[in-house]
Design a protein around this motif. Structure first.
Motif, mmCIF file in Angstrom:
data_model
loop_
_atom_site.group_PDB
_atom_site.id
_atom_site.type_symbol
_atom_site.label_atom_id
_atom_site.label_comp_id
_atom_site.label_asym_id
_atom_site.label_seq_id
_atom_site.Cartn_x
_atom_site.Cartn_y
_atom_site.Cartn_z
ATOM 1 N N SER A 153 0.306 -1.339 -0.017
ATOM 2 C CA SER A 153 0.185 0.021 0.213
ATOM 3 C C SER A 153 0.783 1.598 0.403
ATOM 4 N N THR A 154 0.696 2.339 -0.671
ATOM 5 C CA THR A 154 1.634 3.447 -1.240
ATOM 6 C C THR A 154 0.748 4.616 -2.287
ATOM 7 N N LEU A 155 1.217 5.689 -1.101
ATOM 8 C CA LEU A 155 0.407 7.059 -1.864
ATOM 9 C C LEU A 155 1.488 7.185 -3.389
ATOM 10 N N VAL A 156 0.319 7.838 -4.153
ATOM 11 C CA VAL A 156 0.972 7.641 -5.491
ATOM 12 C C VAL A 156 0.765 9.364 -6.342
ATOM 13 N N ALA A 157 1.279 10.053 -6.827
ATOM 14 C CA ALA A 157 1.296 11.296 -7.215
ATOM 15 C C ALA A 157 1.352 10.700 -8.736
ATOM 16 N N LEU A 158 -0.237 10.891 -9.717
ATOM 17 C CA LEU A 158 -0.323 10.511 -10.838
ATOM 18 C C LEU A 158 -0.548 11.391 -11.666
ATOM 19 N N GLY A 159 -0.238 11.714 -13.242
ATOM 20 C CA GLY A 159 0.154 12.517 -13.559
ATOM 21 C C GLY A 159 -0.208 12.047 -15.651
ATOM 22 N N VAL A 160 -1.099 12.581 -16.328
ATOM 23 C CA VAL A 160 -1.221 11.799 -17.314
ATOM 24 C C VAL A 160 -1.703 12.948 -18.159
ATOM 25 N N VAL A 161 0.064 12.942 -18.957
ATOM 26 C CA VAL A 161 0.540 14.504 -19.970
ATOM 27 C C VAL A 161 0.670 13.955 -21.111
ATOM 28 N N ASP A 162 0.298 15.133 -22.217
ATOM 29 C CA ASP A 162 0.674 15.129 -23.586
ATOM 30 C C ASP A 162 1.630 14.793 -24.355
ATOM 31 N N GLU A 163 1.875 13.592 -24.648
ATOM 32 C CA GLU A 163 3.893 13.490 -24.619
ATOM 33 C C GLU A 163 4.007 14.075 -25.241
ATOM 34 N N MET A 164 3.658 15.392 -26.524
ATOM 35 C CA MET A 164 4.090 16.242 -26.900
ATOM 36 C C MET A 164 4.917 17.443 -26.118
ATOM 37 N N ILE A 165 4.241 17.464 -24.544
ATOM 38 C CA ILE A 165 4.964 18.082 -23.778
ATOM 39 C C ILE A 165 6.139 18.308 -23.567
#
Length: 997
Positions: free
Chosen positions: A786-798
């Protein structure tokens, strides 16, 4: 009475220099003594220093530097040398403790003047001359001639006109309280001056720092002395200087850290431990701690270390040594706060999301959750002006997060996040620019990783859309500039100020989106700068630049063995691993070469091109260089290997440490091959990081290592790796022999447990507007956590425009630690003297790179660059969490980045990808707003990348369909729609739609 008589005689001598008698008058013609013209010798300032310690069988020396040219030399030559007195210092440790500056000691001179010798000599000469004049007055000239003709020896002669010859005597008497062991006058101008070592000539260096034959700079031998501390006093006239000379057959190796001073006392000739040596640790004003070395010659003094300290020591035979130590913290353990934004690049007006995580470190491997408390955040723009301030509340379990919106007028450049937690200040960064994301990527793929001079440079250029599909029939403009290379002090430099353009050519991509290129060969080592501009018919071109260094042929493979050293006769398997950075199909090796470095013996043979490895039998001990070459002789792979035994030779005056592997897991055993440049009967082995954690002698048999002497100059050491050695330790070896000190460090890397993240989506490709279901799995060593996760989904072109700025979370919290131990020895301590006669919190403007971001465009994109951001995602006991979000209206590849931290402080980071696509879509190519009275002709671009026909139409105001068009599969068409009239009262948006049939 004696002192009064001396004063009277001295006044008589000096007063006679100005007494009666006119210049040029006959001796005795006046009533007083003739002038002596005598002046007391003053001398000139000079330097005296000692920069080495000596053994009892060595000739101790001091260095003297006096003015050796012009009038200063002429004045000093009259003294005919320098008076040197050597004293033995009683109770040397107590004497050193009382000194305020051990480099420049304070011992008052015993000035008494030069004595009565010159006065008495002058008085005798004057009285003799006056008596002769009295006899001349008593007898007539005829009588004097009759007497001198009979007895010529009674003639006055020229002696009566000669001046008194004075001698310069020392003006300082021996020091009280010191045992004088020697005194002499050493010639200055006849002695051999210091010269550079013979045969040393380094062009452009300081090998001519002393002019050959330059007088006045010399070493003065003070003889072989029994162990002890000696005071050397040098005098020229009334100028005097002193220095210390340390004579000891024992030397000290000192290792200072934040809260420890470890001292190893060893014989300077063979490195044997010296027990019973008294050691005092001083900061120059008092003794911090003292102790006596044990049977291994080691004493560890535990307390806080000032920045500058000395170790004073005296062995049982009276030998005295001193070691100077400097300490500074290279690794500070406190709370580390990690800040990351959802993406590295923003437009003005965008929303910025920030996540904060923290750990409080007690040591390199011991940490706990950072305590709850306020975090004061300030955002600075590129000019250093505060943009906004916030106060956040940090949680020990989840950290903290925030979001803020940039102003619409935010200037382009680098922005700083500066945040204060407790008494410490931290920072992070992101960039702001006006940009439109590129609609395809350009990948320049050289045929080889590097090229040699005279070799044609070739390769390919691949153009790909974000979904991986090729960019067909794109127009490319390829330009090449070149700049010659040179090497300055081992670093690459460019001999020209600006690159020279060589060629420009126009190309078109094929059906696979690829273009082949060939560049001219370079005759000299050069830097090629390849610039590619490409367009697929969109509004803007995509640009990329690639630098190629033209030097020598580079490896296309790596030779990897399980161990970096082996035993004689042991077969070693070297795996032939293709270089992942090499582009194109690698050339196969056909020939092998092996060189034993100690003897330069070279062997070679044919290599099977189809082989995936190389089995080598090393018959003799030594260090080897192995290489594989192609048919043209180009180097394809190379590696080094060591074979234990007496054949391995280290550089004179050094120690070589070879570890069998680059990194170790806890529970494994690290093996080190330690080779000395000379026979090593004894050495000090230590494990160091924040202090000397473990120590023992090579043959001591401590429980933290096992050692085996495999040759007179070589030891094999086995070190069991413990979990608390992470993330790294330093294995250090020190020894002394023949009056020389040697030590070497080797980093022992420990593999830390990491949280492994996995991302799974319910499908690979989504259409805009669809719901994305993403499962996150977290494990440690294959077990769920069990863990804390900071998750982001970003346009690869950035990330094409701006690579990630935030460091990897594992590297941030558990990077290899610096060694906090400073090692030195007592062999070179400088003691010197110069002889004298008596007589705002405001933020600074940031130096960010203000490079412009290319304004590029791709069809069918909105301005959403972050599809999803979850700063506090928690996986359950099974290591699982599920999130859902709506796919934005953009066709691209999305990068999923997860950064995890559990309650124990273990961290992990992983990236994954998903794609959004649509077979048929439209792009509105006219303005998306109208002013009252405008009547433009609207146009729309229709893209059909599916396999069925599609129709497209317009719906002004969403009230009715205006016109439809039929488009074939694989087509890209632009359609002109009817004229749209604008209402006088408001603007009216126009919308396009497409459907597949």
């Amino acid at each position: 009475m004696k002192l009064a008589l001396s004063g009277v005689l001295a006044l008589a001598l000096l007063g006679s220099a100005v007494s009666a008698g006119e210049p040029g008058s006959e001796p005795g013609s006046g009533t007083g003594l003739a002038p002596s013209n005598y002046t007391l010798f003053k001398g000139e300032p000079f330097f005296l220093l000692s920069d080495a310690t000596y053994g009892s069988k060595e000739v101790a020396k001091v260095r003297l530097e006096v003015p050796g040219r012009d009038s200063a030399r002429a004045r000093l030559e009259a003294y005919s040398g320098v008076d040197v007195v050597v004293y033995r210092v009683p109770q040397p440790i107590e004497f050193l403790k009382k000194q305020r500056n051990l480099h420049r000691i304070e011992v008052a001179g015993n000035y008494r003047g030069e004595g009565l010798a010159n006065t008495l000599r002058y008085l005798w000469d004057s009285w003799w001359k006056q008596s002769r004049m009295v006899w001349r007055k008593l007898f007539t000239a005829e009588a004097r001639r009759a007497v001198t003709s009979t007895q010529p020896k009674l003639s006055t002669g020229e002696a009566i006109f000669r001046p008194t010859v004075f001698a310069h005597h020392p003006q300082y008497k021996p020091l009280a309280g010191f045992e004088m062991v020697d005194s002499f006058r050493y010639p200055l101008w006849q002695a051999r001056p210091i010269e550079p070592p013979k045969g040393v000539k380094l062009d452009g260096s300081s090998s001519d720092f002393i002019p050959s034959g330059g007088a006045g700079n010399l070493m003065i031998p003070v003889g072989m002395r029994k162990p002890g501390l000696y005071l050397v006093e040098a005098m020229i006239g009334e100028h005097r200087a002193t220095t210390l000379v340390f004579v000891s057959d024992t030397m000290a190796v000192t290792k200072v850290s934040s809260n420890q001073m470890l001292v190893w006392a060893a014989r300077r000739d063979n490195g044997a431990a010296v027990p019973g040596t008294h050691v005092a640790w001083s900061d120059g004003t008092g003794v911090l701690q003292s102790g006596t070395t044990g049977k291994d010659g080691v004493v560890a003094l535990e307390r806080g270390s000032p920045e500058h300290t000395y170790v004073l020591g005296e062995d049982a035979s009276g030998g005295v040594f001193v070691s100077e130590n400097f300490y500074y913290d290279s690794e500070i353990y406190n709370t580390k706060l990690y800040a990351v934004t959802d993406r590295p690049l923003y437009r003005p007006g965008d929303e910025v999301n920030v996540k904060f995580l923290g750990r409080e470190f007690k040591s390199a491997c011991v940490s706990s959750a950072a305590q709850a408390g306020p975090v004061a955040l300030t955002v600075f723009d590129p000019n250093g002006t505060p943009l906004l301030t916030q106060t956040l509340q940090f949680s020990s379990a989840t950290g903290t997060e925030t979001r803020f919106r940039l102003p619409d007028s935010a200037s382009a450049g680098g922005y700083e996040l500066r945040f204060r937690y407790g008494d410490d200040t931290y920072g992070a960064a992101f960039r702001v620019a006006e940009y439109v994301k590129p609609h395809f990527e350009i990948d320049v793929r050289p045929a080889k990783a590097e090229f040699k001079t005279g070799e044609t440079v070739s390769g390919s250029i691949a153009l790909r859309y974000p979904d991986g599909k090729p960019v067909k029939n794109a127009t490319l403009s390829v330009s090449l500039r070149s700049q010659k290379n040179t090497m300055v002090e081992g670093e690459l430099r460019y001999s020209g100020m600006f690159p020279v353009e060589l060629k420009t050519q126009e190309m078109t991509s094929d059906a696979r989106g690829n273009v082949s290129f060939t560049l001219p060969a370079a005759s000299d080592p050069s830097r090629y700068i390849l610039t590619v501009l490409a367009t697929d018919g969109a509004a803007y071109r995509v640009k990329t630049t690639r630098e190629l260094l033209i030097e020598r042929s580079a490896s296309s493979y790596q030779l990897k063995a399980q161990r970096q050293f082996s035993d004689p006769g042991q077969r070693v398997r070297f795996d032939l691993v293709p270089d992942v950075q090499a582009q194109g199909k690698p050339v196969r090796p056909v020939r092998w070469e092996m060189v034993q470095l100690e003897t330069q013996a070279k062997t070679a043979g044919e290599f099977n091109p189809a082989a995936t490895g190389w089995d080598v039998d090393f018959a003799r001990a030594g260090s080897y260089q192995l290489s594989l070459r192609d048919a043209q002789g180009n180097l394809l792979a190379a590696t080094s290997h060591w074979v234990s035994g007496d054949g391995v030779q280290a550089t004179p005056g050094s120690i070589e440490i070879v570890l069998d592997k680059a990194a170790y897991a806890p529970g494994e055993t690290a093996e080190a091959l330690v080779t000395f440049s000379d026979n090593a009967d004894q050495a000090l082995f230590t494990l160091e990081r924040d202090k000397v954690e473990q120590h023992d002698l090579a043959a001591g048999g401590a429980d933290w290592f096992q050692s085996q002497r495999v040759a007179p100059r070589q030891w094999r050491v086995r070190i069991p790796v413990r979990a608390d050695y992470g993330p790294n330790m330093t294995f250090s070896v020190a020894t002394t022999r023949g009056g020389e000190f040697m030590f070497e460090n080797a980093g022992l890397q420990v593999i830390e447990p990491r949280i492994a993240l996995q991302f799974k989506t319910d499908k690979e490709v989504y259409q805009p507007g669809e719901t994305v279901t993403l499962d996150v799995l977290s494990q440690v060593d294959g077990k769920p956590v069990s863990t804390l996760v900071a998750l982001g989904v970003v346009d690869e072109m950035i990330y094409v425009l701006q690579p990630e700025i935030a460091p990897d979370i594992g590297d941030f919290f558990y990077h290899p630690r610096r060694n906090n131990v400073r090692t030195t020895a007592s062999l070179s301590f400088i003691s010197y003297d110069m002889a004298q006669g008596r007589g705002g919190d405001a933020p600074a403007r940031h130096n960010y790179n203000e490079r412009g971001v290319k304004v590029l465009e791709r069809p069918r994109r909105d301005n959403v660059d972050t599809a999803f951001w979850a700063p506090t995602l928690q996986t359950d006991a099974n290591g699982h969490a599920r999130i859902t979000f709506t796919m934005p209206d953009a066709l691209t590849r999305w990068r999923i980045t997860g950064r995890a931290m559990d309650a124990q402080g273990r961290v992990g980071q992983r990236t994954g990808y998903l794609r959004s696509d649509k077979a048929v879509y439209t792009k509105w190519t006219s303005p998306d707003w109208l002013r009252a009275g405008d009547a433009p002709r609207a146009a729309v671009a229709v893209f059909n990348r599916g396999t069925a026909r599609a129709s497209a139409g317009s719906e002004p105001g969403h009230r009715q369909r205006d016109r439809t068009h039929d488009d074939k599969p694989g087509s890209e068409a632009r359609h002109q729609l009817r004229r749209i009239s604008a209402d006088r009262r408001r603007t009216r948006p126009a919308h396009g739609s497409a459907r597949q049939r």
